[in-house]
Design a protein around this motif. Structure first.
Motif, PDB file in Angstrom:
ATOM      1  N   ALA A  20      18.579 -12.559  37.773  1.00 27.48           N
ATOM      2  CA  ALA A  20      19.209 -13.764  37.230  1.00 27.48           C
ATOM      3  C   ALA A  20      19.683 -13.551  35.800  1.00 27.48           C
ATOM      4  O   ALA A  20      20.732 -14.092  35.402  1.00 27.48           O
ATOM      5  CB  ALA A  20      18.235 -14.936  37.308  1.00 27.48           C
ATOM      6  N   ARG A  21      18.930 -12.772  35.010  1.00 29.79           N
ATOM      7  CA  ARG A  21      19.389 -12.439  33.652  1.00 29.79           C
ATOM      8  C   ARG A  21      20.711 -11.677  33.698  1.00 29.79           C
ATOM      9  O   ARG A  21      21.499 -11.713  32.750  1.00 29.79           O
ATOM     10  CB  ARG A  21      18.342 -11.601  32.927  1.00 29.79           C
ATOM     11  N   ALA A  22      20.949 -10.968  34.798  1.00 26.42           N
ATOM     12  CA  ALA A  22      22.195 -10.227  34.964  1.00 26.42           C
ATOM     13  C   ALA A  22      23.295 -11.066  35.619  1.00 26.42           C
ATOM     14  O   ALA A  22      24.386 -10.556  35.894  1.00 26.42           O
ATOM     15  CB  ALA A  22      21.954  -8.973  35.794  1.00 26.42           C
ATOM     16  N   GLY A  23      22.995 -12.330  35.882  1.00 31.62           N
ATOM     17  CA  GLY A  23      23.994 -13.216  36.468  1.00 31.62           C
ATOM     18  C   GLY A  23      24.073 -13.167  37.974  1.00 31.62           C
ATOM     19  O   GLY A  23      25.011 -13.736  38.565  1.00 31.62           O
ATOM     20  N   ILE A  24      23.110 -12.530  38.637  1.00 34.82           N
ATOM     21  CA  ILE A  24      23.102 -12.452  40.105  1.00 34.82           C
ATOM     22  C   ILE A  24      22.455 -13.707  40.678  1.00 34.82           C
ATOM     23  O   ILE A  24      21.421 -14.161  40.181  1.00 34.82           O
ATOM     24  CB  ILE A  24      22.317 -11.205  40.574  1.00 34.82           C
ATOM     25  N   ALA A 306      13.980  -1.320  40.828  1.00 33.24           N
ATOM     26  CA  ALA A 306      14.910  -2.007  41.725  1.00 33.24           C
ATOM     27  C   ALA A 306      16.050  -2.648  40.943  1.00 33.24           C
ATOM     28  O   ALA A 306      17.215  -2.563  41.348  1.00 33.24           O
ATOM     29  CB  ALA A 306      14.160  -3.053  42.543  1.00 33.24           C
ATOM     30  N   ALA A 307      15.742  -3.287  39.817  1.00 34.47           N
ATOM     31  CA  ALA A 307      16.794  -3.917  39.009  1.00 34.47           C
ATOM     32  C   ALA A 307      17.795  -2.882  38.523  1.00 34.47           C
ATOM     33  O   ALA A 307      19.014  -3.113  38.547  1.00 34.47           O
ATOM     34  CB  ALA A 307      16.169  -4.659  37.837  1.00 34.47           C
ATOM     35  N   PRO A 312      23.834  -2.868  39.436  1.00 36.61           N
ATOM     36  CA  PRO A 312      25.168  -2.261  39.559  1.00 36.61           C
ATOM     37  C   PRO A 312      25.743  -2.376  40.969  1.00 36.61           C
ATOM     38  O   PRO A 312      26.946  -2.614  41.143  1.00 36.61           O
ATOM     39  CB  PRO A 312      24.922  -0.796  39.171  1.00 36.61           C
ATOM     40  N   ALA A 313      24.887  -2.193  41.997  1.00 40.25           N
ATOM     41  CA  ALA A 313      25.373  -2.275  43.375  1.00 40.25           C
ATOM     42  C   ALA A 313      25.864  -3.676  43.700  1.00 40.25           C
ATOM     43  O   ALA A 313      26.924  -3.850  44.328  1.00 40.25           O
ATOM     44  CB  ALA A 313      24.260  -1.854  44.335  1.00 40.25           C
ATOM     45  N   LEU A 391      13.608   0.123  31.828  1.00 39.62           N
ATOM     46  CA  LEU A 391      14.647  -0.833  32.185  1.00 39.62           C
ATOM     47  C   LEU A 391      15.941  -0.544  31.427  1.00 39.62           C
ATOM     48  O   LEU A 391      15.921  -0.357  30.203  1.00 39.62           O
ATOM     49  CB  LEU A 391      14.181  -2.263  31.875  1.00 39.62           C
ATOM     50  N   ASP A 392      17.062  -0.508  32.135  1.00 42.39           N
ATOM     51  CA  ASP A 392      18.375  -0.395  31.493  1.00 42.39           C
ATOM     52  C   ASP A 392      18.781  -1.783  31.041  1.00 42.39           C
ATOM     53  O   ASP A 392      19.363  -2.576  31.797  1.00 42.39           O
ATOM     54  CB  ASP A 392      19.385   0.183  32.490  1.00 42.39           C
ATOM     55  N   GLU A 393      18.438  -2.100  29.796  1.00 36.89           N
ATOM     56  CA  GLU A 393      18.654  -3.462  29.292  1.00 36.89           C
ATOM     57  C   GLU A 393      20.129  -3.816  29.187  1.00 36.89           C
ATOM     58  O   GLU A 393      20.487  -5.001  29.148  1.00 36.89           O
ATOM     59  CB  GLU A 393      17.952  -3.621  27.942  1.00 36.89           C
ATOM     60  N   SER A 394      21.007  -2.825  29.156  1.00 37.32           N
ATOM     61  CA  SER A 394      22.446  -3.129  29.094  1.00 37.32           C
ATOM     62  C   SER A 394      22.918  -3.851  30.359  1.00 37.32           C
ATOM     63  O   SER A 394      23.937  -4.537  30.343  1.00 37.32           O
ATOM     64  CB  SER A 394      23.254  -1.848  28.908  1.00 37.32           C
ATOM     65  N   LEU A 395      22.157  -3.708  31.450  1.00 40.15           N
ATOM     66  CA  LEU A 395      22.536  -4.382  32.696  1.00 40.15           C
ATOM     67  C   LEU A 395      22.342  -5.888  32.637  1.00 40.15           C
ATOM     68  O   LEU A 395      22.901  -6.618  33.463  1.00 40.15           O
ATOM     69  CB  LEU A 395      21.715  -3.817  33.865  1.00 40.15           C
ATOM     70  N   LEU A 396      21.550  -6.357  31.695  1.00 48.74           N
ATOM     71  CA  LEU A 396      21.218  -7.786  31.666  1.00 48.74           C
ATOM     72  C   LEU A 396      22.316  -8.627  31.054  1.00 48.74           C
ATOM     73  O   LEU A 396      22.270  -9.859  31.132  1.00 48.74           O
ATOM     74  CB  LEU A 396      19.907  -7.998  30.897  1.00 48.74           C
ATOM     75  N   ALA A 397      23.323  -8.015  30.452  1.00 44.49           N
ATOM     76  CA  ALA A 397      24.463  -8.769  29.927  1.00 44.49           C
ATOM     77  C   ALA A 397      25.383  -9.099  31.096  1.00 44.49           C
ATOM     78  O   ALA A 397      26.015  -8.212  31.659  1.00 44.49           O
ATOM     79  CB  ALA A 397      25.209  -7.961  28.876  1.00 44.49           C
ATOM     80  N   SER A 398      25.443 -10.360  31.463  1.00 48.41           N
ATOM     81  CA  SER A 398      26.227 -10.749  32.656  1.00 48.41           C
ATOM     82  C   SER A 398      27.712 -10.780  32.354  1.00 48.41           C
ATOM     83  O   SER A 398      28.120 -10.827  31.201  1.00 48.41           O
ATOM     84  CB  SER A 398      25.772 -12.128  33.165  1.00 48.41           C
TER      85      SER A 398
END
Length: 398
Positions: A20-24, A306-307, A312-313, A391-398
Motif C-alpha cells: 500500500a505504501r507503494a500505491g498497490i 516479497a515486496a 516492480p512486477a 528493503l528497497d525503499e525507493s519502491l515505496l514512492a508511488s
C-alpha cells in the motif's frame, strides 16, 4: 493490479502495508474478528525494529508497553551463562522488544488503514480460490469474494490457502511440545531476567519477560500431553520451584491445565511456495519452531523479500511465475539454515531423553560463551537471522 493477502499476522500485515505504501491495491483478509490470541510470538528483533524505524513506525510502536530483553541466558547444572548480549550490537535497538503480538498487529493495522489503497477485512475466513486455466485469479471468503492479480497465503501453520492450493508441507522432525502459562511479576524479581532457559533432567522451562507478567513455557516430549494432564500440574509447579527459585512463591498460582496453552511444536516446509497467481509466505510456507524466537523475524523478512520482487512486477502489470519463484529463491537459504539448526536442537533433545541424560546443552558452551565476541556473534545471528534481506525503499514512492 491488486493483491489479496490471507492472514493478518506479522508477515501478512507488513506486506500489505509495504504494498500500500507503494500505491498497490491490497486487501488483507483476517479470519478472526480481531488479532487477540494468547501465546503468539511476542519477540520483535533488532532487524524488525530497524526496519520499522526506516519506515517511520518504530517511535510510535515503542511508545506502547514493552519489555526490553538485552540478553539470552542458559541456566544449567554447570552454571549460568549468557549466549547472546544484544546490547553489544551496533544498533539503536540493542534488545529484543517483547510486546504482546496483538499490540503490534493493532498498531500496524492502524498505520496501514491510513493508506488509501489498503483494506483490512476481519471475520473474513478464506473458503475457496478462484481459478482459470490453472492460474489463481482471486479468493472467496466468508462474506464475499475478490478477483485479484495475486493471492498471498500468509495464514499460518494451518494455512487454508496452502490446503486449497494443493501445496503440502513436509515435516522435518520436531520432537518437543511446549505448555505455556503466565505468572505475575513481583518487584523483587531479578532485573536481568530477560530471555532465559532453565534446564532440568527431563525438561526445560523458558521464561520470557513482560511488563506485567512472565510467560513460562514448559517442555514436554511430543505426544506426552495427555499423560501429563492425567498426572496433574504439580509436576510443573515442582519443576518451577526447583529450577526457577525466584518464581517459587508463585508456582501455586498455576492451579490447572485451563490456565495453560499447548503449543505443538512443528518444523516443516513446502517444497514449492507458489503456483501461478499464488504465493505462500511465513508459516504457511515454512513452519518455524519457537527455538530462538525467530517466527516473527522470518515472516517479516519474507514480507520484505516479497515486496522487493512484487512491487516492480505489479507495476509492470503482470506477476509471473518467475517473479514468485524469485521470492522463494531469495529466502530459501535463510529458512533452510534456521530450520536445520532447529532440527539439530530437536534431535539432541530426543537423543538425550532416549539415553536418560539431562536436557542441558554441553558444559563446553559455558567456556565458549565466556568470550564476549562469541556472545556478540550469537546476538547478531539471532537479531538478524541468516542472509537478512534489505528493503528497497525507493519502491515505496508511488
Amino acid at each position: 493490479m491488486s493483491v489479496a493477502i490471507a492472514g493478518g499476522g506479522p508477515g501478512g500485515l507488513l506486506l500489505g502495508y509495504l504494498l500500500a505504501r507503494a500505491g498497490i491495491e491490497v486487501t488483507v483478509l483476517e479470519a478472526r474478528s480481531d488479532f487477540d490470541r494468547d501465546f503468539r510470538g511476542d519477540s520483535l528483533h533488532p532487524y524488525t525494529l530497524e526496519l520499522l524505524d526506516r519506515l517511520g513506525l518504530a517511535g510510535g510502536l515503542l511508545e506502547l508497553d514493552h519489555f526490553k530483553a538485552r540478553s539470552f541466558r542458559f541456566h544449567t547444572p554447570a552454571g549460568v551463562y549468557s549466549c547472546a548480549d544484544y546490547d553489544r550490537l551496533r544498533t539503536p535497538f540493542g534488545y529484543v522488544a517483547l510486546m504482546p503480538q496483538v499490540r503490534f498487529l493493532d498498531f500496524l493495522a492502524e498505520r496501514a488503514n491510513a493508506l488509501p489503497t489498503f483494506t483490512l477485512r476481519t471475520s473474513a475466513k478464506v473458503t475457496g480460490l478462484r481459478e482459470a486455466d490453472g492460474t489463481v485469479t482471486g479468493v472467496r471468503f466468508r462474506g464475499g469474494e475478490l478477483a485479484t492479480s495475486l493471492v498471498v497465503g500468509a495464514d499460518g501453520r494451518f494455512s487454508t490457502v496452502r490446503r486449497l492450493a494443493g501445496l503440502e508441507a513436509r515435516p522435518l522432525g520436531a520432537t518437543t511440545d511446549l505448555l505455556w502459562f503466565r505468572l505475575p511479576r513481583s518487584p523483587g524479581d531479578p532485573p536481568d531476567a530477560d530471555l532465559d532457559l532453565y534446564f532440568g533432567r527431563d525438561a526445560y522451562v523458558g521464561v520470557l519477560g513482560g511488563v506485567r507478567d512472565w510467560q513460562v513455557g514448559y517442555s514436554i516430549e511430543k505426544g506426552a500431553y495427555p499423560a501429563l494432564r492425567e498426572r496433574g500440574v504439580e509436576e510443573i509447579r515442582a519443576f518451577v520451584r526447583d529450577r526457577v527459585p525466584w518464581l517459587a512463591d508463585r508456582a501455586h498460582l498455576l492451579t490447572g491445565f485451563s490456565q495453560t496453552t499447548l503449543l505443538s511444536v512443528d518444523i516443516s516446509r513446502v517444497d514449492r511456495w507458489h503456483r501461478p497467481g499464488l504465493l505462500l509466505l511465513g508459516d504457511a510456507a515454512h513452519v518455524i519452531s519457537p527455538v530462538g524466537g525467530n517466527g516473527i523475524l522470518m515472516a517479516v523478512q519474507d514480507a520484505v523479500a516479497a515486496a522487493n520482487r512484487l512491487i516492480p512486477a505489479l507495476r509492470r502489470g503482470a506477476v509471473t511465475d518467475d517473479d514468485l519463484a524469485a521470492v522463494q529463491a531469495d529466502r530459501i537459504r535463510a529458512i533452510e539454515r534456521v530450520q536445520a539448526d532447529q532440527v539439530r536442537v530437536e534431535q539432541r533433545a530426543a537423543a538425550a531423553r532416549a539415553r536418560g541424560r539431562g536436557t542441558a546443552p554441553p558444559a563446553l558452551l559455558k567456556l565458549l560463551f565466556a568470550i564476549p565476541a562469541l556472545r556478540t556473534r550469537g546476538a547478531r545471528a539471532n537479531a538478524y537471522g541468516p542472509f537478512p534481506p534489505q528493503l528497497d525503499e525507493s519502491l515505496l514512492a508511488s
